[in-house]
Design an enzyme around this catalytic site. Structure first.
Site, PDB file in Angstrom:
ATOM      1  CG  HIS A 276      -4.783  -0.025  -1.526  1.00  0.00           C
ATOM      2  ND1 HIS A 276      -5.976   0.212  -0.884  1.00  0.00           N
ATOM      3  CD2 HIS A 276      -5.077  -0.905  -2.527  1.00  0.00           C
ATOM      4  CE1 HIS A 276      -6.939  -0.487  -1.459  1.00  0.00           C
ATOM      5  NE2 HIS A 276      -6.409  -1.172  -2.470  1.00  0.00           N
ATOM      6  CD  GLU A 277      -3.412  -2.050  -5.550  1.00  0.00           C
ATOM      7  OE1 GLU A 277      -3.504  -3.299  -5.553  1.00  0.00           O
ATOM      8  OE2 GLU A 277      -4.396  -1.311  -5.693  1.00  0.00           O
TER       9      GLU A 277
ATOM     10  CG  HIS B 299      -4.947  -5.898  -2.272  1.00  0.00           C
ATOM     11  ND1 HIS B 299      -6.147  -6.217  -1.671  1.00  0.00           N
ATOM     12  CD2 HIS B 299      -5.155  -4.730  -2.943  1.00  0.00           C
ATOM     13  CE1 HIS B 299      -7.048  -5.286  -1.967  1.00  0.00           C
ATOM     14  NE2 HIS B 299      -6.475  -4.375  -2.724  1.00  0.00           N
TER      15      HIS B 299
ATOM     16  CE1 TYR C  33     -10.708  -7.062  -3.353  1.00  0.00           C
ATOM     17  CE2 TYR C  33     -11.565  -7.468  -5.561  1.00  0.00           C
ATOM     18  CZ  TYR C  33     -11.028  -6.608  -4.625  1.00  0.00           C
ATOM     19  OH  TYR C  33     -10.799  -5.280  -4.945  1.00  0.00           O
TER      20      TYR C  33
ATOM     21  CD  GLU D  90     -10.043  -3.044  -2.625  1.00  0.00           C
ATOM     22  OE1 GLU D  90      -9.530  -1.918  -2.432  1.00  0.00           O
ATOM     23  OE2 GLU D  90      -9.594  -3.854  -3.442  1.00  0.00           O
TER      24      GLU D  90
ATOM     25  CG  ASP E 230     -22.786  -3.466 -10.705  1.00  0.00           C
ATOM     26  OD1 ASP E 230     -22.932  -4.484 -11.422  1.00  0.00           O
ATOM     27  OD2 ASP E 230     -23.484  -2.438 -10.823  1.00  0.00           O
TER      28      ASP E 230
ATOM     29  CG  HIS F 154     -13.062  -0.905  -4.993  1.00  0.00           C
ATOM     30  ND1 HIS F 154     -13.177  -1.987  -5.843  1.00  0.00           N
ATOM     31  CD2 HIS F 154     -11.724  -0.687  -4.835  1.00  0.00           C
ATOM     32  CE1 HIS F 154     -11.975  -2.406  -6.196  1.00  0.00           C
ATOM     33  NE2 HIS F 154     -11.069  -1.626  -5.603  1.00  0.00           N
TER      34      HIS F 154
END
Length: 370
Positions: free
Chosen positions: A157-158, A161, A172, A181, A253, A259
């Site tokens: 996942h990371e 990015h 983003y 995401e 938020d 997410h």
């Protein structure tokens, strides 16, 4: 450029509800680190490998916060005594293997970038993140989260990015941030499925399975198959992800719900992969990868723009009457992003044709880091 695997709203919930004051303190410290990291410019890139190919470097922060830390294991080195170092080495390797073997991509930039990672970041740090140049893993708070190196899909996942950074560079925020995401969840899951030799039917479609310690009422951070069902715990609250557009969360938020709302495109990919059968990193993965790396996807793409671009990719790869195109259309209609057959015409008129990805990342845009 900070992209953490654990959403800020989940850590904020834990800070409010954890009974153990030591756990609350560790979560609070994690939130403070994340807040500072979000304000930092992207880290300088690691050098490309001279001859390309898989190159890994794992560093140990030794419970400090200076990056990258002390080199603990390099490409080709034998395993070391620290299992966390070995897990980071294996996870970054599994991700490189998936991208190279499935899509012909040499590292996250497509040009042999060294896969650099740092373990043992701070004490009790309850997150893992991509900072624009490397993976950074915390050891977890010890009550809710364990070591973040334990899940290959978290590493995948990371690192994805980073792939997005070097290709579409999606802003983003809002729907483009949720796509950012989601793409990381998609290819993180594919890295795990590829490493385990799992078909789409065999995969668990969970992101972060194994991160929660015993006693937590949850199976993972997110479920691509059934968004909103990954956890329901008195300390964590209930997984807030919607499964379709009827539950879309309009919020300021979390960079506009990046997410939370990523569950919608996540489920679309799951539906495509399972309708087509076989390995998800084959046809479904090729469609999503082609869309991401086309060089023509707008940085501010919303869900509908991305959906029609996946239709274009499916048509280009497999043809007008292909079951792959039908599966893509069905999936986006099921999650409420496309609402009629007329959307197929929109895809044909969009002009989003696959092309070679850029070899260098596009310049940063305001609001792209988070």
């Amino acid at each position: 450029m900070f992209h953490g695997i654990v959403p800020p709203y989940l850590l904020e919930q834990l800070e409010r509800t954890a009974a153990d004051p030591n756990v609350r303190a560790r979560i609070r410290q994690s939130l403070r680190h994340d807040a500072v990291l979000r304000t930092r410019p992207a880290a300088g890139r690691e050098p490309a490998a001279a001859a390309g190919g898989r190159k890994r470097a794992v560093y140990d922060a030794e419970n400090g916060t200076d990056l990258p830390g002390t080199l603990a294991r390099s490409e080709g080195d034998e395993p070391v005594r620290d299992e966390v170092v070995n897990q980071a080495y294996d996870g970054t390797g599994a991700t490189w293997d998936m991208y190279q073997q499935c899509f012909g991509r040499d590292s996250i930039d497509g040009a042999g970038l060294v896969l650099s990672s740092t373990v043992h970041f701070d004490r009790g740090y309850a997150n893992a993140f991509w900072d624009g140049a490397r993976m950074v893993f915390g050891d977890g708070d010890g009550e809710i989260f364990g070591h973040f190196t334990a899940a290959i899909d978290v590493t995948g996942h990371e690192l994805t990015h980073g792939v997005t950074q070097y290709t579409a560079n999606l802003v983003y925020e809002g729907q483009s941030g949720a796509l950012n995401e989601s793409l990381s969840d998609v290819f993180g899951s594919l890295a795990k499925q590829h490493a385990l030799g799992q078909s789409a039917a065999e995969a668990d479609w969970l992101i972060g399975a194994g991160l929660f310690l015993p006693g937590v009422q949850g199976v993972a951070l997110r479920s691509m198959k059934e968004p909103g069902t990954a956890y329901d715990d008195p300390r964590l609250g209930k997984d807030p992800q919607p499964a379709d557009m009827s539950g879309y969360v309009d919020t300021d938020d979390d960079n506009g719900g990046v997410h939370i709302n990523s569950g919608i495109p996540n489920r679309a990919f799951y539906l495509v992969a399972t309708e087509l059968g076989g390995n998800a990193y084959d046809d479904a993965g090729r469609i999503w990868y082609t869309t991401l790396t086309s060089g023509n996807l707008p940085q501010s793409a919303d869900f509908k723009t991305f959906a029609t671009a996946t239709q274009t990719a499916a048509r280009t790869l497999f043809g007008e009457d292909a079951p792959q195109l039908a599966a893509v259309t069905n999936a986006w209609q099921t999650v409420g992003v496309l609402d009629s057959d007329s959307e197929l015409l929109t895809a044909a008129q969009s002009g989003l044709q696959p092309s070679a990805p850029p070899s260098q990342p596009p310049p940063e845009r305001e609001g792209s880091a988070g």
